[in-house]
Design an enzyme around this catalytic site. Structure first.
Site, PDB file in Angstrom:
ATOM      1  N   GLU A   1      69.451  50.299  73.494  1.00  0.00           N
ATOM      2  CA  GLU A   1      68.159  50.917  73.184  1.00  0.00           C
ATOM      3  C   GLU A   1      68.049  52.358  73.674  1.00  0.00           C
ATOM      4  O   GLU A   1      67.024  52.756  74.229  1.00  0.00           O
ATOM      5  CB  GLU A   1      67.023  50.080  73.808  1.00  0.00           C
TER       6      GLU A   1
HETATM    7  C1  TNX Z   1      65.423  44.010  74.923  1.00  0.00           C
HETATM    8  S1  TNX Z   1      68.118  43.023  75.091  1.00  0.00           S
HETATM    9  C2  TNX Z   1      66.097  44.659  75.941  1.00  0.00           C
HETATM   10  C3  TNX Z   1      65.553  44.625  77.310  1.00  0.00           C
HETATM   11  C4  TNX Z   1      64.239  43.903  77.368  1.00  0.00           C
HETATM   12  C5  TNX Z   1      64.314  42.666  76.511  1.00  0.00           C
HETATM   13  C6  TNX Z   1      63.094  41.810  76.593  1.00  0.00           C
HETATM   14  C7  TNX Z   1      68.379  44.447  75.508  1.00  0.00           C
HETATM   15  C8  TNX Z   1      69.759  44.843  75.513  1.00  0.00           C
HETATM   16  N1  TNX Z   1      67.338  45.212  75.814  1.00  0.00           N
HETATM   17  O1  TNX Z   1      65.434  45.930  77.802  1.00  0.00           O
HETATM   18  O2  TNX Z   1      63.998  43.558  78.699  1.00  0.00           O
HETATM   19  O3  TNX Z   1      64.504  43.058  75.176  1.00  0.00           O
HETATM   20  O4  TNX Z   1      63.272  40.610  75.915  1.00  0.00           O
END
Ligand code: TNX
Length: 529
Positions: free
Chosen positions: A344
């Protein structure tokens, strides 16, 4: 079975026993009968989780008594001591660990290079006759055999204090067992909310009992930095002092962290540290102005949005920061893996992102580790070996395999432990949908476009935006973790939700005895003590 057959069987067993003991079989044997170390009762359901590869049941039980010992072959003593400690606590019996041949009524742990399975593998064989013998080529195999043995005993074996008035009997079985996947993991996010050493050890205990062997610690994120870095002390003095919701945060000193790593290693769990970069870095950006293009530290962040923060990829201090952090964390890491995050990173330009990840991989390799990253890292030009952790788009898992990497499967819709079970679950998120106990069992890590070889295994992540306490961890992790443990360990052939559901029902009382306050899913007819 007719009464006649049963008598015949008892007679044969006695004949066998008497021959074995080379002693008289007359009145003396009759007198001792009440104290016999075996009985001929038919055995009930075994309810093992994970389900072993090959299980043959025989009528009858071996009884553990105050005379039972653990006979360990050379090298098996540490595993024997762990088993002894559990048995002593629950039974009050002494369970002396000896390095002699076993007597009847003993448990034997034997390192044996002729046991089926890979030389460095985790396979074991467990044969319960008048002795309970675990054989394996490795101490890990002996450890997993000991976990199976625990599950063959009454649930009270998991208790804190000696249980009174119980017969400690083990059904007579023959088990051959080995894992399907090498990577059987769980992840704990200690960045959104911090959890101390004791909480992590508690998770390690439960994971290892269900034969899981990787603990991924998500050590840094926008809301907190949780690991001491000597060359950048403000990461913890500033970045460690926040968490979601504005609480006090916290961090692991190097001694704390090593305590976790050592405790995990003694239970055959490899700790995988994650330092999330270049996004999810607000705690670092708030600690040091020079990591930001503006030169100014960012304000701390205690909410739960994602995708807004980025290291200043070309900043003069940034490459030194990345090198120092990876070096210091790698020094604390006996295991072969270093997780760079990489998820992300919406606030990092694409060309900066791919350059950053590629150069991070070379730093990780310089310090002797293999890079692990969330699936987004496949956008970069990576060199094998690397591991990509699939969570969102299956196509990225396929791309990882095409680039010569292997996949850790953590699809959010099945494996995320932070998703609610149903609409009534008091904590948790639901962006990937609710995940009840059945959905957390009905999935497979080898998704379309991947072969079994492309997948190193699975991991169940617990993100902790809504998780504040040990009780919150218990609610979301258990019982779903047991399903993931079984998917990771047991053969795929013959997997059945209905059969699993029936076996799982017997684990409520076990979890309770371990002090774990699991979610009483209405999908399971939980057995009462
Ligand atoms: C996505 S999964 C994220 C996390 C959040 C999560 C909450 C991922 C690699 N990144 O930063 O905590 O969703 O479900």
């Amino acid at each position: 079975m007719s009464p006649g057959t049963s008598t015949l069987r008892i007679g044969l067993v006695w004949l066998g026993l008497c021959l074995f003991l080379a002693s008289g079989c007359g009145a003396e044997a009759e007198r001792d009968r009440a104290d016999a170390t075996v009985d001929e009762e038919p055995i009930g359901e075994l309810n093992l989780v994970p389900d072993p590869s090959v299980l043959v049941r025989r009528n009858g039980h071996l009884h553990l008594t105050a005379d039972s010992r653990i006979a360990a072959s050379s090298g098996a003593e540490p595993v024997a001591e762990l088993l002894a400690a559990r048995l002593r606590q629950a039974t009050g019996f002494p369970f002396t660990v000896v390095t002699e041949a076993p007597n009847e009524g003993d448990i034997a742990l034997v390192l044996d290079a002729s046991t089926p399975g890979a030389a460095d593998g985790e396979a074991y064989a467990l044969a319960v006759t008048t002795i309970a013998t675990i054989r394996a080529r490795t101490t890990a195999g002996l450890f997993y055999g000991s976990q199976t043995l625990r599950q063959l005993l009454p649930a009270e074996v998991e208790g804190e204090a000696p249980a009174q008035g119980l017969t400690w009997r083990i059904p007579m079985v023959d088990i051959q067992d080995q894992p399907r996947f090498e990577w059987r993991g769980a992840m704990l996010d200690v960045a959104r909310h911090f959890f101390g050493v004791a909480d992590v050890k508690r998770l390690i205990d439960a994971m290892s009992h269900y034969k899981m062997n990787r603990l991924h610690l998500h050590l840094t994120d926008d809301q907190g930095w949780r690991i001491q870095i000597d060359s950048w002390p403000r990461l913890t003095s500033v970045g460690g002092a926040t968490e979601v919701g504005g609480g006090p945060g916290g961090f692991y000193s190097k001694a704390d962290y090593s305590e976790i790593v050592d405790y995990a290693a003694s239970r055959f769990i490899t700790v995988v540290p994650e330092i999330d970069m270049p996004g999810h870095t607000n705690a670092a950006l708030a600690s040091y102005g020079e990591l930001n293009e503006s030169g100014e530290p960012k304000p701390p962040y205690t909410s739960i949005g994602v995708g807004f923060s980025s290291l200043w990829v070309d900043g003069p201090a940034t490459s030194r920061f990345v090198d120092d952090v990876i070096r210091e964390v790698a020094e604390l890491t006996p295991g072969p893996y270093f997780h760079i995050g990489g998820d992300e990173a919406a606030a990092t330009a694409e060309e900066d992102y791919v350059r950053f990840i590629r150069s991070a991989q070379s730093v990780i390799e310089k310090y002797g580790k293999t890079m692990v990253g969330w699936e987004e890292v496949v956008r970069a030009d990576l060199t094998a070996p690397f591991l990509a952790q699939h969570w969102l788009f299956p196509v990225r898992a396929v791309q990882a395999a095409e680039k010569g990497g292997r996949v850790i499967s953590s699809p959010a819709t099945s494996a995320y432990l932070d998703m609610k079970y149903n609409d009534d679950t008091p904590i948790g998120l639901s962006w990937a949908g609710n995940t009840d106990v059945e959905a957390a069992y009905r999935w497979d890590p080898v998704t379309t476009g991947l072969s079994e070889d492309n997948v190193i295994g699975l991991e169940a992540p617990l993100w902790t935006e809504t998780v504040l306490t040990r009780e919150d961890i218990d609610l979301l992790v258990f019982p779903r973790l047991l399903g993931h443990a079984e998917i990771a360990w047991s053969p795929k052939a013959g997997r059945s939700w209905e059969l699993y559901r029936a076996r799982l029902a017997a684990h409520g009382v076990r979890l309770e005895a371990m002090g774990i306050d699991y979610f009483r899913s209405p999908l399971v007819d939980w057995r009462t003590p």
